[in-house]
Design an enzyme around this catalytic site. Structure first.
Site, PDB file in Angstrom:
ATOM      1  N   LYS B 108       0.889  -1.291  -0.030  1.00 34.88           N
ATOM      2  CA  LYS B 108      -0.047   0.152   0.004  1.00 34.88           C
ATOM      3  C   LYS B 108       0.763   1.221  -0.097  1.00 34.88           C
ATOM      4  CE  LYS B 108      -2.609   2.833   2.653  1.00 34.88           C
ATOM      5  NZ  LYS B 108      -3.606   3.291   4.062  1.00 34.88           N
ATOM      6  N   ALA B 195      -9.352   5.587   3.533  1.00 35.54           N
ATOM      7  CA  ALA B 195      -9.177   6.641   4.747  1.00 35.54           C
ATOM      8  C   ALA B 195     -10.242   7.654   4.715  1.00 35.54           C
ATOM      9  CB  ALA B 195      -7.948   7.593   4.207  1.00 35.54           C
TER      10      ALA B 195
END
Lengths: 66, 264
Positions: B108, B195
C-alpha cells in the site's frame, strides 16, 4: 568489533554473520528484513553476509498500521 | 448473480481481483491503534476481511510480543504500507524492505505531503509508483480523490488505486462523491476508498457508488466497541455492494404512491 544495531552500539566477535547476529538477539528472521549500511540484505544471503567493524544494521518488522 | 440496471447493462457480482490475488470480502482492515492486540485480532475476525494492512518499523530488540503473533498470515493477506514516508525514495526503501520479509509482494504505497494534513503528495506518489511497478510490486496506491491523478497512477501501472474519502483518521466519510464517481467512470483497475471512513454508512456509500472495496482502520480501532463496529462495517460493505449491483431507483422530486391509487 563494534556495530550499530537499530541505533544501538553493540559488540560482536570478528567473523559474525548477519544471521548469527539475528540469532544472538533472538530475532526471528522470518519476520524481519535487514538493511546493512542502507543496502538490503536478501534473505538468502543472511547466512553468508559477514559483518565488519562500524557496520550499521537496521532490522525492521511489521507493526500495527492502517 | 445477474441483475439489470437502467441502461440494461448486466452487473455481475464477482470476486475482487487485485493483480494475481482474489478476494471474496471487499473490506480491507488496518491493524493500528486498537486498545489491545487481543481486541484487534477479534475485530479483524469479526470484520470478515481477507486483507490486513501493517506498517514497517524498526524492530525493538528484546521485545517478545509481535503483531504477527496475532495475525495468521495463512488466513489473511498481509498488505504492508509505506506510512510515514514523505518522499518517493523513502517509500521505495520501505516497500523493498517489506517485500524482503518474504511475506508479501503487495504494497500500500503512501507518500504524504506534510504531517499536518497527511494528504498525499501526488508527484512523489507517481514517481514511487513508476519505480515499484517496474520492480514487480503489486502496487495499491493511496491518493487524493483527484480523478486526473488517479488516472495517471493507473497509467503508471498501479494494480489498484485507492482514493481517500476524507483525510486519514478524520472519520468524515466521503466528502466528494462526484470525484469518486468520475474516478470510477474511467478506471480499469479496482478502486478502493481508503481513509476517512467514520461509520458504517460511509462504507455503504462508497460501495453504492460502485467502488470495488473500502480500506479502513481508525473507524473500527477507535470505536468504543471495535469488535461490534467491525461487524457493522462488514455488513455495510455487503449491503452497499448488493445495492450497487441491484441498481437503485432514480430519485424523484415528487411522491409516487406505492399502493394502488384506485378506490375500492
Amino acid at each position: 568489533m563494534r556495530i550499530t544495531l537499530n541505533g544501538e552500539q553493540k559488540e560482536c566477535p570478528e567473523g559474525t554473520t548477519v544471521e548469527k547476529l539475528l540469532e544472538l538477539y533472538k530475532i526471528d528472521k522470518n519476520r524481519a528484513a535487514v538493511e546493512l549500511n542502507l543496502q538490503i540484505v536478501p534473505r538468502k544471503e543472511l547466512s553468508g553476509c559477514m559483518l565488519n567493524d562500524a557496520d550499521i544494521l537496521e532490522v525492521v518488522t511489521f507493526v500495527g498500521g492502517g | 448473480m445477474l441483475v439489470v440496471d437502467s441502461v440494461e447493462k448486466k452487473r455481475e457480482d464477482k470476486k475482487l481481483k487485485i493483480g494475481k490475488y482474489e478476494f471474496t470480502s471487499r473490506l480491507f482492515v488496518g491493524t493500528g491503534k486498537y486498545p489491545s492486540m487481543e481486541i484487534m485480532a477479534e475485530a479483524i475476525e469479526s470484520s470478515g476481511t481477507e486483507v490486513v494492512t501493517v506498517a514497517v518499523r524498526r524492530m525493538k530488540i528484546n521485545e517478545s510480543e509481535s503483531l504477527l503473533d496475532y495475525i495468521d498470515a495463512k488466513k489473511y493477506k498481509i498488505l504492508p504500507n509505506t506510512a510515514g514516508c514523505y518522499s518517493a525514495d523513502d517509500a521505495i526503501r520501505v516497500a523493498r524492505l517489506a517485500r524482503e520479509t518474504g511475506m508479501s509482494d503487495m504494497v500500500k504505497l503512501e507518500v504524504l505531503g506534510d504531517e499536518k494534513t497527511l494528504l498525499p503528495d501526488p508527484i512523489e506518489t507517481l514517481k514511487a509508483t513508476t519505480v515499484l511497478v517496474k520492480e514487480g510490486f503489486t502496487v495499491l496506491v493511496y491518493t487524493s480523490d483527484d480523478p486526473i491523478v488517479a488516472k495517471k497512477l493507473e497509467d503508471a501501472g498501479a494494480t489498484c488505486v485507492m482514493p481517500a474519502g476524507a483525510p486519514i483518521g478524520s472519520g468524515q466519510g466521503i466528502l466528494n462523491k462526484n470525484n469518486i464517481r468520475i474516478i470510477l467512470e474511467s478506471a480499469k483497475v479496482p478502486i478502493i476508498v481508503d481513509a476517512g471512513v467514520g461509520t458504517a454508512s460511509d462504507v455503504t456509500m462508497a460501495m453504492e457508488l460502485g467502488c470495488d472495496g473500502v480500506l479502513l482502520n481508525t473507524g473500527i480501532a477507535l470505536a468504543k466497541d471495535p469488535v461490534r463496529m467491525a461487524r457493522a462495517m462488514k455488513l455495510a460493505c455487503e449491503s452497499g455492494r448488493l445495492a450497487f449491483l441491484s441498481g437503485r431507483i432514480p430519485k424523484r422530486l415528487y411522491a409516487k404512491a406505492s399502493s394502488p391509487e384506485k378506490d375500492f
